[in-house]
Design a protein around this motif. Structure first.
Motif, mmCIF file in Angstrom:
data_model
loop_
_atom_site.group_PDB
_atom_site.id
_atom_site.type_symbol
_atom_site.label_atom_id
_atom_site.label_comp_id
_atom_site.label_asym_id
_atom_site.label_seq_id
_atom_site.Cartn_x
_atom_site.Cartn_y
_atom_site.Cartn_z
ATOM 1 N N ASP A 1 -27.015 -7.467 -53.177
ATOM 2 C CA ASP A 1 -28.343 -7.190 -53.361
ATOM 3 C C ASP A 1 -29.243 -7.290 -51.895
ATOM 4 O O ASP A 1 -28.602 -7.460 -50.994
ATOM 5 C CB ASP A 1 -28.928 -8.405 -54.311
ATOM 6 N N ALA A 2 -30.627 -7.264 -52.038
ATOM 7 C CA ALA A 2 -31.214 -7.058 -50.757
ATOM 8 C C ALA A 2 -31.143 -8.419 -50.071
ATOM 9 O O ALA A 2 -31.677 -8.612 -48.774
ATOM 10 C CB ALA A 2 -32.787 -7.055 -51.176
ATOM 11 N N ASP A 3 -30.733 -9.611 -50.646
ATOM 12 C CA ASP A 3 -30.471 -10.946 -49.906
ATOM 13 C C ASP A 3 -29.448 -11.108 -49.411
ATOM 14 O O ASP A 3 -28.887 -12.129 -49.167
ATOM 15 C CB ASP A 3 -31.134 -11.886 -50.901
ATOM 16 N N GLY A 4 -28.337 -10.123 -49.499
ATOM 17 C CA GLY A 4 -27.044 -10.255 -49.206
ATOM 18 C C GLY A 4 -25.997 -10.859 -50.105
ATOM 19 O O GLY A 4 -24.886 -11.315 -49.758
ATOM 20 N N ASN A 5 -26.587 -11.132 -51.350
ATOM 21 C CA ASN A 5 -25.634 -11.814 -52.441
ATOM 22 C C ASN A 5 -24.608 -10.695 -53.070
ATOM 23 O O ASN A 5 -25.426 -9.712 -53.544
ATOM 24 C CB ASN A 5 -26.532 -12.493 -53.306
ATOM 25 N N TYR A 6 -23.705 -11.117 -53.400
ATOM 26 C CA TYR A 6 -22.645 -10.158 -54.248
ATOM 27 C C TYR A 6 -23.266 -9.989 -55.637
ATOM 28 O O TYR A 6 -23.730 -11.073 -56.047
ATOM 29 C CB TYR A 6 -21.209 -10.427 -54.267
ATOM 30 N N MET A 7 -23.503 -8.954 -56.346
ATOM 31 C CA MET A 7 -24.097 -8.483 -57.375
ATOM 32 C C MET A 7 -23.229 -8.935 -58.580
ATOM 33 O O MET A 7 -23.378 -9.338 -59.661
ATOM 34 C CB MET A 7 -24.666 -7.261 -57.491
ATOM 35 N N TRP A 8 -21.839 -8.747 -58.256
ATOM 36 C CA TRP A 8 -20.747 -9.221 -59.059
ATOM 37 C C TRP A 8 -20.432 -10.661 -58.977
ATOM 38 O O TRP A 8 -20.032 -10.885 -57.819
ATOM 39 C CB TRP A 8 -19.533 -7.995 -59.277
ATOM 40 N N GLN A 9 -20.356 -11.357 -60.121
ATOM 41 C CA GLN A 9 -19.636 -12.803 -59.833
ATOM 42 C C GLN A 9 -18.495 -12.826 -60.941
ATOM 43 O O GLN A 9 -18.765 -12.296 -62.018
ATOM 44 C CB GLN A 9 -21.005 -13.869 -60.431
ATOM 45 N N ARG B 1 -12.008 0.690 -63.086
ATOM 46 C CA ARG B 1 -12.228 1.339 -61.641
ATOM 47 C C ARG B 1 -13.754 1.204 -61.360
ATOM 48 O O ARG B 1 -14.007 1.122 -60.214
ATOM 49 C CB ARG B 1 -11.620 2.598 -61.824
ATOM 50 N N THR B 2 -14.726 1.367 -62.240
ATOM 51 C CA THR B 2 -15.915 1.282 -61.945
ATOM 52 C C THR B 2 -16.602 -0.096 -61.576
ATOM 53 O O THR B 2 -17.105 -0.342 -60.552
ATOM 54 C CB THR B 2 -16.737 1.777 -62.901
ATOM 55 N N GLN B 3 -15.916 -0.959 -62.228
ATOM 56 C CA GLN B 3 -16.360 -2.579 -61.907
ATOM 57 C C GLN B 3 -15.694 -2.801 -60.575
ATOM 58 O O GLN B 3 -16.380 -3.533 -59.907
ATOM 59 C CB GLN B 3 -15.467 -3.492 -63.002
ATOM 60 N N ALA B 4 -14.834 -2.087 -60.189
ATOM 61 C CA ALA B 4 -14.136 -2.501 -58.627
ATOM 62 C C ALA B 4 -15.072 -1.728 -57.575
ATOM 63 O O ALA B 4 -15.260 -2.347 -56.538
ATOM 64 C CB ALA B 4 -12.798 -1.878 -58.359
ATOM 65 N N THR B 5 -15.917 -0.730 -57.908
ATOM 66 C CA THR B 5 -16.877 -0.235 -57.119
ATOM 67 C C THR B 5 -18.099 -1.169 -56.975
ATOM 68 O O THR B 5 -18.658 -1.275 -55.855
ATOM 69 C CB THR B 5 -17.157 1.225 -57.401
ATOM 70 N N LEU B 6 -18.269 -1.610 -58.024
ATOM 71 C CA LEU B 6 -19.676 -2.528 -58.223
ATOM 72 C C LEU B 6 -19.355 -3.759 -57.643
ATOM 73 O O LEU B 6 -20.301 -4.472 -57.395
ATOM 74 C CB LEU B 6 -20.066 -2.311 -59.544
ATOM 75 N N ARG B 7 -18.207 -4.327 -57.486
ATOM 76 C CA ARG B 7 -17.977 -5.423 -57.022
ATOM 77 C C ARG B 7 -18.090 -5.655 -55.598
ATOM 78 O O ARG B 7 -18.514 -6.687 -55.191
ATOM 79 C CB ARG B 7 -16.331 -5.817 -57.231
ATOM 80 N N LYS B 8 -18.260 -4.560 -54.674
ATOM 81 C CA LYS B 8 -18.545 -4.562 -53.320
ATOM 82 C C LYS B 8 -20.188 -4.462 -53.092
ATOM 83 O O LYS B 8 -20.437 -4.624 -51.864
ATOM 84 C CB LYS B 8 -17.957 -3.199 -52.620
ATOM 85 N N PHE C 1 -11.475 -11.914 -51.235
ATOM 86 C CA PHE C 1 -11.939 -10.554 -51.326
ATOM 87 C C PHE C 1 -13.362 -10.614 -50.498
ATOM 88 O O PHE C 1 -13.729 -9.748 -49.667
ATOM 89 C CB PHE C 1 -12.247 -10.055 -52.570
ATOM 90 N N LYS C 2 -14.187 -11.522 -50.646
ATOM 91 C CA LYS C 2 -15.648 -11.578 -50.375
ATOM 92 C C LYS C 2 -15.632 -11.507 -48.802
ATOM 93 O O LYS C 2 -16.305 -10.959 -48.242
ATOM 94 C CB LYS C 2 -16.520 -12.546 -50.676
ATOM 95 N N GLU C 3 -14.616 -12.450 -48.204
ATOM 96 C CA GLU C 3 -14.403 -12.330 -46.868
ATOM 97 C C GLU C 3 -14.153 -11.182 -46.264
ATOM 98 O O GLU C 3 -14.564 -10.807 -45.063
ATOM 99 C CB GLU C 3 -13.631 -13.693 -46.570
ATOM 100 N N ALA C 4 -12.983 -10.726 -46.705
ATOM 101 C CA ALA C 4 -12.453 -9.303 -46.371
ATOM 102 C C ALA C 4 -13.659 -8.390 -46.283
ATOM 103 O O ALA C 4 -13.765 -7.426 -45.531
ATOM 104 C CB ALA C 4 -11.126 -8.917 -47.038
ATOM 105 N N ASN C 5 -14.340 -8.143 -47.417
ATOM 106 C CA ASN C 5 -15.127 -6.926 -47.612
ATOM 107 C C ASN C 5 -16.405 -7.197 -46.684
ATOM 108 O O ASN C 5 -16.871 -6.247 -46.380
ATOM 109 C CB ASN C 5 -15.874 -6.981 -48.913
ATOM 110 N N ASN C 6 -16.755 -8.434 -46.384
ATOM 111 C CA ASN C 6 -17.790 -8.990 -45.419
ATOM 112 C C ASN C 6 -17.493 -8.029 -44.105
ATOM 113 O O ASN C 6 -18.417 -7.629 -43.355
ATOM 114 C CB ASN C 6 -18.158 -9.944 -45.181
#
Length: 429
Positions: free
Chosen positions: A333-341, A323-330, A46-51
């Protein structure tokens, strides 16, 4: 990270679909660790595709095919997480009765209750409840289940009901819990060692009330099931009612209006945090109607975290639906790290900005002026009140040839500390 093309995303999506049977097989075989590893693999995909989608947005706009595939992977993540959670709960199901050590009184009650469940013979149960002078007992009101069955239902509700799992839970024997609180404390001050101590002003007290309301379920059994001596009826009744109870009370703890049900925390008066006062729930604004800001979207989450006092942040949780979690998963933060883990271990919770995330499907979806995200210390924020005793009334007449078991418990709930949580409102005012 190497460049990822749309073709590569298609390959990753196909890989998710290919591995789905492996996840199912792992779950069917109770291989919780194996299923968890598959889930972690899906998250990396998911992370690779979203990036790649984000890179496309920066250059020329995201390809609709890419967006659809990212959403598909995200949905697969949700499904795998729910399956893992379900398996973890199944493994944690408490054992009931058989093979355990009981006192004579417990064994006597268990046998009497089983006789009532199987054949409707209530003589032994009636004698036991008359002996203990139980209030309101009898065939018209049903009979109390054995203590270990009630404990098992309560333990499973804590696992299945998301708000109950993080709120304070108190058992009472009366219909209403009255909880005093200090509106203003006594006057205090500094004095010298030998100086006179003037009399302090008396504190002002008020009272919160948490009435309990009746929650019921009505599982049905066949005569064949009741005649089967191998079937543990205690465990059967617990498993039949726990999900129904959890769904009903979970909805009430979020949106209940307080009339013949608990009062949900979203049903209290909501005010902007700058105008907050006791008795209302404070909220922060996203500044955009029905959406997160187009730029620096993560800042509104940071602001919500620090709208809460430090003493409440230590044990805070995020509460939202999937559904809200799916939105926040993308979000990054300012350093490019995913906020959802993802969860660190099987059965644990996902993390958002270092705080556990609790899925409550009764939270509203993101929309204009909705409050789909709550953040706070729910153990201090929300109180669940359980009146002791789960009752069962056997009804062999209403749905022949089935036997109905009208099962009731009394539950209440409401906010006990209005400072302990904040909401995020997707609006401008």
């Amino acid at each position: 990270m190497p460049e990822c093309s749309t073709t590569r995303i298609e390959e990753m999506t196909a890989d998710i679909a290919k591995r789905a049977p492996e996840v199912k097989s792992a779950l069917d075989g109770s291989d919780l660790v194996g299923a968890f590893h598959e889930f972690m693999h899906s998250f990396e995909t998911f992370k690779e595709a979203n990036n790649e989608k984000l890179r496309q947005l920066e250059k020329r706009g995201a390809d609709p095919v890419t967006e659809e595939k990212v959403e598909r992977i995200s949905r697969s993540l949700d499904e795998q997480k729910q399956a893992i959670d379900g398996l973890a709960l199944k493994k944690a199901r408490p054992a009931l009765g058989r093979g355990g050590a009981f006192s004579f009184a417990e064994l006597e009650r268990k046998q009497a209750f089983e006789a009532y469940m199987r054949s409707g013979d209530e003589r032994s149960l009636r004698a036991l409840e008359e002996k203990s002078m139980s209030y309101g007992s009898g065939p018209d009101g049903g009979y109390l289940v054995p203590e270990e069955t009630e404990a098992a239902i309560g333990a499973r509700l804590s696992d299945l009901s998301p708000i109950r799992s993080i709120a304070s839970v108190r058992q009472v024997s009366s219909a209403v819990l009255k909880k005093p609180f200090a509106v203003s404390g006594p006057a205090v001050g500094w004095v010298a060692e030998t100086a006179a101590r003037p009399e302090t002003a008396a504190g002002t007290l008020d009272e919160l009330q948490f009435p309990t309301a009746e929650l019921y379920a009505m599982p049905a059994a066949t005569a064949m099931l009741l005649d089967d001596s191998v079937v543990d009826l205690d465990q059967w009744i617990a498993s039949e009612v726990e999900t129904a109870f959890a769904e009903q009370e979970g909805a009430a703890f979020v949106n209940g209006n307080g009339t013949n049900k608990p009062k949900g925390f979203l049903s209290y008066t909501q005010v902007a945090d700058d105008s907050w006062s006791w008795g209302s729930v404070g909220y922060n604004l996203t500044g955009v109607s029905g959406e997160l800001p187009a730029t620096d979207a993560s800042d509104v989450l940071v602001d919500l975290v620090y709208a809460l006092k430090a003493g409440y942040r230590q044990n805070a949780n995020w509460v939202m639906n999937r559904r809200t979690q799916a939105t926040l998963r993308k979000l990054k933060d300012a350093d490019g790290n995913y906020m959802w883990q993802p969860p660190a271990t099987p059965g644990s919770r996902a993390m958002l900005m270092g705080f556990p995330l609790v899925e409550a499907e009764d939270m509203p979806d993101i929309g204009a002026d909705t409050t789909p995200i709550a953040f706070g210390d729910f153990r201090r924020f929300y109180l669940v009140v359980d009146r002791t005793g789960v009752r069962v009334l056997r009804d062999p007449y209403s749905a022949k040839p089935y036997v109905l078991f009208y099962t009731t418990k009394r539950v209440g709930g409401g906010i006990q500390d209005f400072e302990a949580a904040k909401l995020l409102k997707f609006g401008t005012a």
